[in-house]
Enzyme design. Structure first.
Site, PDB file in Angstrom:
ATOM      1  N   GLU A 129     -29.712  -0.565  20.460  1.00  7.28           N
ATOM      2  CA  GLU A 129     -29.149   0.697  20.950  1.00  7.28           C
ATOM      3  C   GLU A 129     -30.245   1.448  21.711  1.00  7.28           C
ATOM      4  O   GLU A 129     -31.365   1.561  21.214  1.00  7.28           O
ATOM      5  CB  GLU A 129     -28.652   1.568  19.795  1.00  7.28           C
ATOM      6  CG  GLU A 129     -27.961   2.822  20.315  1.00  7.28           C
ATOM      7  CD  GLU A 129     -27.377   3.710  19.218  1.00  7.28           C
ATOM      8  OE1 GLU A 129     -27.504   3.375  18.021  1.00  7.28           O
ATOM      9  OE2 GLU A 129     -26.798   4.727  19.585  1.00  7.28           O
ATOM     10  N   GLY A 268     -36.113   6.638  13.533  1.00  8.42           N
ATOM     11  CA  GLY A 268     -36.066   6.552  12.077  1.00  8.42           C
ATOM     12  C   GLY A 268     -35.480   5.232  11.604  1.00  8.42           C
ATOM     13  O   GLY A 268     -36.076   4.528  10.787  1.00  8.42           O
ATOM     14  N   ALA A 269     -34.302   4.892  12.142  1.00  6.89           N
ATOM     15  CA  ALA A 269     -33.616   3.702  11.662  1.00  6.89           C
ATOM     16  C   ALA A 269     -32.456   3.366  12.592  1.00  6.89           C
ATOM     17  O   ALA A 269     -32.133   4.151  13.480  1.00  6.89           O
ATOM     18  CB  ALA A 269     -33.085   3.938  10.252  1.00  6.89           C
ATOM     19  N   GLU A 271     -28.419   1.476  12.706  1.00  3.06           N
ATOM     20  CA  GLU A 271     -27.270   1.119  11.871  1.00  3.06           C
ATOM     21  C   GLU A 271     -26.620  -0.225  12.196  1.00  3.06           C
ATOM     22  O   GLU A 271     -25.426  -0.400  11.939  1.00  3.06           O
ATOM     23  CB  GLU A 271     -26.220   2.225  12.004  1.00  3.06           C
ATOM     24  CG  GLU A 271     -25.504   2.312  13.377  1.00  3.06           C
ATOM     25  CD  GLU A 271     -26.103   3.312  14.358  1.00  3.06           C
ATOM     26  OE1 GLU A 271     -27.295   3.647  14.225  1.00  3.06           O
ATOM     27  OE2 GLU A 271     -25.373   3.746  15.266  1.00  3.06           O
ATOM     28  N   ASN A 272     -27.356  -1.216  12.740  1.00  2.00           N
ATOM     29  CA  ASN A 272     -26.772  -2.518  13.074  1.00  2.00           C
ATOM     30  C   ASN A 272     -25.832  -2.990  11.966  1.00  2.00           C
ATOM     31  O   ASN A 272     -26.151  -2.885  10.782  1.00  2.00           O
ATOM     32  CB  ASN A 272     -27.874  -3.565  13.225  1.00  2.00           C
ATOM     33  CG  ASN A 272     -29.057  -3.023  13.988  1.00  2.00           C
ATOM     34  OD1 ASN A 272     -28.925  -2.653  15.129  1.00  2.00           O
ATOM     35  ND2 ASN A 272     -30.211  -2.933  13.321  1.00  2.00           N
ATOM     36  N   HIS A 304     -27.359   8.202   6.102  1.00  2.00           N
ATOM     37  CA  HIS A 304     -26.896   8.356   7.487  1.00  2.00           C
ATOM     38  C   HIS A 304     -26.559   6.986   8.091  1.00  2.00           C
ATOM     39  O   HIS A 304     -25.471   6.794   8.642  1.00  2.00           O
ATOM     40  CB  HIS A 304     -27.977   9.059   8.307  1.00  2.00           C
ATOM     41  CG  HIS A 304     -27.655   9.227   9.758  1.00  2.00           C
ATOM     42  ND1 HIS A 304     -27.165  10.399  10.270  1.00  2.00           N
ATOM     43  CD2 HIS A 304     -27.747   8.364  10.808  1.00  2.00           C
ATOM     44  CE1 HIS A 304     -26.974  10.252  11.585  1.00  2.00           C
ATOM     45  NE2 HIS A 304     -27.327   9.028  11.932  1.00  2.00           N
ATOM     46  N   GLU A 305     -27.488   6.042   7.980  1.00  2.00           N
ATOM     47  CA  GLU A 305     -27.250   4.723   8.592  1.00  2.00           C
ATOM     48  C   GLU A 305     -26.079   4.030   7.906  1.00  2.00           C
ATOM     49  O   GLU A 305     -25.257   3.397   8.553  1.00  2.00           O
ATOM     50  CB  GLU A 305     -28.507   3.844   8.518  1.00  2.00           C
ATOM     51  CG  GLU A 305     -29.768   4.452   9.132  1.00  2.00           C
ATOM     52  CD  GLU A 305     -29.579   5.020  10.532  1.00  2.00           C
ATOM     53  OE1 GLU A 305     -28.740   4.507  11.285  1.00  2.00           O
ATOM     54  OE2 GLU A 305     -30.281   6.003  10.871  1.00  2.00           O
ATOM     55  N   HIS A 308     -22.764   5.275   9.122  1.00  2.00           N
ATOM     56  CA  HIS A 308     -22.391   4.772  10.446  1.00  2.00           C
ATOM     57  C   HIS A 308     -21.489   3.542  10.342  1.00  2.00           C
ATOM     58  O   HIS A 308     -20.813   3.193  11.310  1.00  2.00           O
ATOM     59  CB  HIS A 308     -23.640   4.367  11.232  1.00  2.00           C
ATOM     60  CG  HIS A 308     -24.224   5.460  12.087  1.00  2.00           C
ATOM     61  ND1 HIS A 308     -23.464   6.258  12.914  1.00  2.00           N
ATOM     62  CD2 HIS A 308     -25.510   5.854  12.275  1.00  2.00           C
ATOM     63  CE1 HIS A 308     -24.271   7.104  13.571  1.00  2.00           C
ATOM     64  NE2 HIS A 308     -25.501   6.885  13.188  1.00  2.00           N
ATOM     65  N   GLU A 327     -22.851  10.279  16.383  1.00  2.00           N
ATOM     66  CA  GLU A 327     -24.057  10.907  15.826  1.00  2.00           C
ATOM     67  C   GLU A 327     -23.774  12.280  15.220  1.00  2.00           C
ATOM     68  O   GLU A 327     -24.232  12.582  14.115  1.00  2.00           O
ATOM     69  CB  GLU A 327     -25.170  10.972  16.868  1.00  2.00           C
ATOM     70  CG  GLU A 327     -25.680   9.595  17.322  1.00  2.00           C
ATOM     71  CD  GLU A 327     -26.150   8.698  16.184  1.00  2.00           C
ATOM     72  OE1 GLU A 327     -26.300   9.187  15.041  1.00  2.00           O
ATOM     73  OE2 GLU A 327     -26.349   7.490  16.434  1.00  2.00           O
TER      74      GLU A 327
HETATM   75  N1  B3K Z   1     -28.291   5.142  16.287  1.00  2.00           N
HETATM   76  C1  B3K Z   1     -29.707   5.118  16.080  1.00  2.00           C
HETATM   77  C2  B3K Z   1     -30.483   5.719  17.192  1.00  2.00           C
HETATM   78  C3  B3K Z   1     -30.755   4.789  18.309  1.00  2.00           C
HETATM   79  C4  B3K Z   1     -31.713   5.394  19.302  1.00  2.00           C
HETATM   80  C5  B3K Z   1     -31.863   4.525  20.464  1.00  2.00           C
HETATM   81  N2  B3K Z   1     -32.892   4.966  21.377  1.00  2.00           N
HETATM   82  C6  B3K Z   1     -30.107   5.750  14.792  1.00  2.00           C
HETATM   83  C7  B3K Z   1     -29.184   6.764  14.254  1.00  2.00           C
HETATM   84  O1  B3K Z   1     -28.928   7.790  14.821  1.00  2.00           O
HETATM   85  O2  B3K Z   1     -28.642   6.516  13.225  1.00  2.00           O
HETATM   86 ZN    ZN Z   2     -27.108   8.088  13.697  1.00  2.00          ZN
END
Ligand code: B3K
Ligand code: ZN
Length: 866
Positions: A129, A268-269, A271-272, A304-305, A308, A327
């Site tokens: 992402e 930070g992290a 969410e794959n 949070h992750e 998602h 988000e």
């Molecule tokens: N979705 C990711 C953020 C990705 C940032 C890419 N440059 C983490 C999050 O918001 O959970």
């Molecule tokens: Zn997020």
């Protein structure tokens, strides 16, 4: 292979208005990775089916790829059918349905941008992402193309752990000694949710039984030696999984959920699907190696992750202009989680503080944009506080307007209607409209208009008629100008209570302000009414409400809304600082602050809510003070702030030690809300104590006797600010000796970088030469350069400080454009400062724009240079 661009060639703009659906469906995508540090081979097989008969070719995206082979239905595509311009590759005239086979070669080891496939401490990992997948293979790298992925990873024995999304399918030992592992993800997903990990990792496993009785295996993978720091993240994950079932009716859907901690990570992290990849600083914690706030951050990010999985993965975004769809909603969800399991009042104060100090600043600066932006050069620059935090506030307002039960119905409907789809912010709001029958047309302006509106409030009590007259008026953000924006729908919550007893005279109500102004006449049969308004910050607006000190004091002491109390105290601190600078009209601001602080500390209720009191004893951050005193002279404000802090410390000198001792937690260390709150207040008391006299002995004793890093770190930090030089140096050395993990090292680096007494530019430079510092590791860079420029006012706000940052940013840009584009931010804030400072900052921006910059950095500097 470089990402650099000459700033003279204008990069292409992507616009929401130009959105067109992708003309093909991707029925499945099979990937094979043959891992190698410098020459990884990626084979992709995707079946495409045309859905728009008007096109005959197919457009794919690719970046920094070595093309090995491209076949359509097994036939090599000849060069004359390929057109590659920048990041797009067009294959001319393809059949209506076909199998595309692409082989690319990539170089993970030289990938310092940390996007796509890269190596972190010898471990292969991915970040896709927003647009990292195009650095792996040619593919429709856009969030509205969903496919079913099957991934095979092949590597030699030095990479025993090979992971990808979904469930494991097979594992084979190849004749050449390499291992081949295949994963299958049954849920359709866009490629930004793809992930792969390969390395020699340790794992902790656990099990979670979903509410419908399915067993889910939980696994946290970390580098060797880190297994003693995963328990808290695992426990947090289980709490989050249960909470999402109970609060949003969302259940986990695969057989396995994995988290992998990596050292080199831009955010930070991530969410794959089924394979979250985390910055190690957002996973690893134990009592010796993480502070209370690190524990809290880990719990929030793990949640949070995980959240998602539904808000982002099962239902994803149609295009990146919808980023806040996932988000904003997910930040709202994680803040509700934190509020439910800890203290709602404290969490709200912290969120409001963050929103006001950071998002409001962004909203009035050069990179301001709506929650739903309309154009970008580089999407990585739009992972902003506006998308995340303001986006969450907008969802919060929807809940306030609908009430909890309709809001839950709306959320259920949204997930049910759009499961497996890539949708828009409008689709989300439509679901809320459908369950409530409400018209959200006006409300949508929160997504589309830019900036922070102002809410001006006045109240007057007519003691003869016993009527409280209230007037509220909304104004557009000051920098967008009258007449350029339509009025917002602003939920304004209020309550009336007695100024002297705190008794509630009119319980909490909501005004839905939809025009420019509204008047209210409230009958108050008895008491001395005082208005508490915009309670809990019921809308993300700037409140203008001139009140006498006596009213602010009553709110600070009696209001039953934590945010209003905290806000009143912040206003008192600001008044006192203004007064100190000779800017104030009132004379007794400092006296009032001292009385309020004394009242808070002496109130027996303090014992029940130490975390809230600690928030209230914290003086406003620099950003807030600068905004209140425009244009700001940062050095002058710094001195005034210090002077007020010293006055409070001395005026209440006798209180600090007893408060420190009364709040100090004994017994085993537990990172839970109650003891975190007590520790926080005891540490606040200790810092005032050290400011008001010699606390060397208490600080050394605390450092030596503590059974947790929170107190050890506090003792060191406070000593650095206020102890004798000898103790300050001693505790700095001792803390560094404890820094066996990277996370503790970063605490030391950042504390050293912001320490006004020792951190001149020479010291900052020495920190970047520390043997464990590396420009290629974003955590180290944030700990030194980020902390210095954001929090070391004394050294940063000077010609040489600005020059130092500009050079550091330029150096970083050649390695990691995303990090460079983030770190340049303090220089972009020039318009908030008085002319001398502003001119110097602009000079550095002009210097930067004359250099070869990445698209990321170019976009930010170009917008900000003035
Ligand atoms: N979705 C990711 C953020 C990705 C940032 C890419 N440059 C983490 C999050 O918001 O959970
Ligand atoms: Zn997020």
């Amino acid at each position: 292979m470089s990402d650099a661009r000459n700033s003279l060639t204008a990069p292409a703009v992507t616009r929401l208005a130009d959105y067109e659906a992708y003309p093909y469906r991707a029925e499945f995508c099979r990937l094979k990775f043959e891992l190698d540090a410098t020459r990884t081979l990626v084979t992709q097989e995707t079946r495409f089916v045309r859905v728009d008969s008007a096109v005959s070719g197919i457009e794919l995206f690719g970046k920094n790829l070595t093309r090995v082979s491209i076949k359509v239905d097994g036939e090599e595509v000849t060069e004359d059918r390929l057109v590659e311009i920048d990041e797009t590759l067009l294959i001319r005239s393809v059949p209506k349905e076909f199998l595309l086979t692409v082989i690319t070669q990539i170089d993970p080891q030289s990938n310092t941008a940390l996007e796509g496939l890269y190596l972190s401490n010898g471990m292969f990992c991915t970040q896709c992402e927003a647009e990292g997948f195009r650095r792996i293979t040619y593919y429709p790298d856009r969030p509205d193309v969903l496919s079913i992925f099957t991934t095979t990873v092949i590597a030699d024995a030095s990479y025993p752990v090979l992971l990808s999304n979904g469930n494991p399918v097979s594992e084979t030992l190849l004749s050449d000694g390499r291992r081949e592992v295949t994963w299958h993800d049954p849920f359709p997903k866009p490629c930004y949710l793809f992930a792969l990990v390969g390395g020699d990792l340790s794992v902790r496993t656990d099990c979670f039984v979903t509410r419908s009785g399915r067993q889910v295996e939980l696994r946290i993978y970390v580098e060797k030696n880190d297994l003693n720091r995963v328990d808290y993240a695992l426990a947090s994950l289980k709490r989050a999984m249960r909470w999402d079932e109970e609060s949003f009716g969302r259940e986990y859907d695969l057989d396995i959920f994995m988290i992998v901690a990596v050292s080199h990570f831009n955010m930070g992290a991530m969410e794959n699907k089924g394979l979250n990849i985390f910055n190690s600083s957002c996973v690893l914690a134990n009592s010796d190696a993480a502070t209370d706030s690190a524990f809290q951050r880990i719990e929030a990010i793990v949640a949070h992750e995980y959240f998602h999985n539904w808000s982002g993965n099962r239902v994803t975004c149609r295009d990146w202009f919808q980023l806040s769809l996932k988000e904003g909603f997910t930040v709202f969800r994680d803040s509700e989680f934190t509020s439910d399991i800890n203290s709602r009042a404290v969490k709200r104060i912290q969120d409001v503080n963050f929103l006001r100090s950071a998002q409001f600043t962004e909203d009035s600066g050069p990179t301001a944009h709506p929650v739903q932006p309309t154009e970008y050069l580089e999407i990585s620059n739009f992972y902003t506080l506006t998308i995340y935090e303001k986006g969450a506030e907008v969802v919060r307002m929807i809940k306030t307007l609908l009430g909890p039960s309709l809001f839950r119905k709306g959320s259920d409907l949204y997930f049910e209607r759009h499961d497996g789809e890539a949708v828009t912010i409008d689709d989300f709001v439509q679901a809320m409209a459908a369950v409530s029958g409400r018209d959200f047309t006006q409300f949508m302006r929160w997504y589309r208009q830019v900036g922070t509106p102002v809410l001006a409030v006045s109240s007057q009590f007519d003691s003869g008629r016993r009527v409280l007259n209230i007037e509220v008026e909304q104004r557009p953000p000051s920098d967008v100008g009258e007449g350029t924006q339509e009025p917002y729908l602003i939920p304004v919550s209020y309550q009336v209570f007695d100024q002297f007893t705190g008794q509630i005279l009119i319980p909490e109500q909501l005004i839905e302000l939809d025009g420019k102004t509204a008047q209210l006449e409230l009958s108050v049969p008895h008491g001395d009414p005082i208005l508490s308004v915009l309670r809990g910050l019921s809308a993300p607006v700037k409140l203008e409400f001139e009140r006498p000190l006596s009213e602010l004091m009553a709110i600070a002491l009696y209001d039953d809304d934590g945010v209003s109390r905290w806000d009143a105290i912040q206003a008192l601190y600001i008044n006192a600082i203004r007064e100190n600078m000779g800017h104030s009209t009132s004379e007794d601001s400092l006296e009032t602050v001292i009385q309020v602080v004394q009242g808070l500390v002496n109130n027996p209720k303090t014992i029940d809510d130490p975390a809230c009191v600690a928030e209230m004893l914290a003086m406003p951050q620099d950003n807030i003070l600068w905004a209140a005193m425009q244009p700001a002279d940062p050095q002058y404000i710094l001195e005034a702030r210090k002077s007020i802090r010293t006055s409070i410390a001395f005026a209440l000198k006798e209180l600090w030690e007893p408060l420190f001792r009364a709040m100090k937690v004994s017994g085993d260390y537990v990172p839970e809300a109650d003891s975190i709150g007590r520790r926080s207040l005891s540490i606040t008391a200790l810092s005032y104590l050290a400011r008001s006299g010699n606390a060397d002995e208490i600080l050394t004793k605390l450092f030596d006797g503590a059974n947790n890093l929170t107190e050890r770190f506090a003792a060191y930090r406070i000593a650095r600010a206020d102890a004798s030089t000898e103790v300050s140096e001693l505790l700095s050395d001792r803390f560094l000796e404890l820094a066996t993990t990277d996370e503790v090292l970063d605490l030391w680096l950042s504390t050293e970088a912001v320490n006004e007494r020792t951190a001149d530019l020479n010291r900052i430079k020495v920190l970047t030469e520390h043997p464990r510092f590396a420009w290629t590791n974003p955590n180290r860079v944030r700990a030194v350069i980020g902390a210095f420029s954001a929090r070391n006012v004394k050294t940063f706000h000077s010609a040489s400080g600005y020059r130092f940052l500009a050079n550091a940013v330029l150096k970083l840009d050649s390695m990691n454009p995303q990090i460079a584009a983030r770190l340049v931010n303090p220089l972009c804030q020039w318009s908030r400062f008085s002319k001398d400072y502003a001119d110097l900052m602009k000079q550095e921006l002009s210097f930067l724009i004359s250099q070869k910059l990445s698209k990321d950095l170019y976009e930010i500097v170009d917008k900000s240079k003035g």
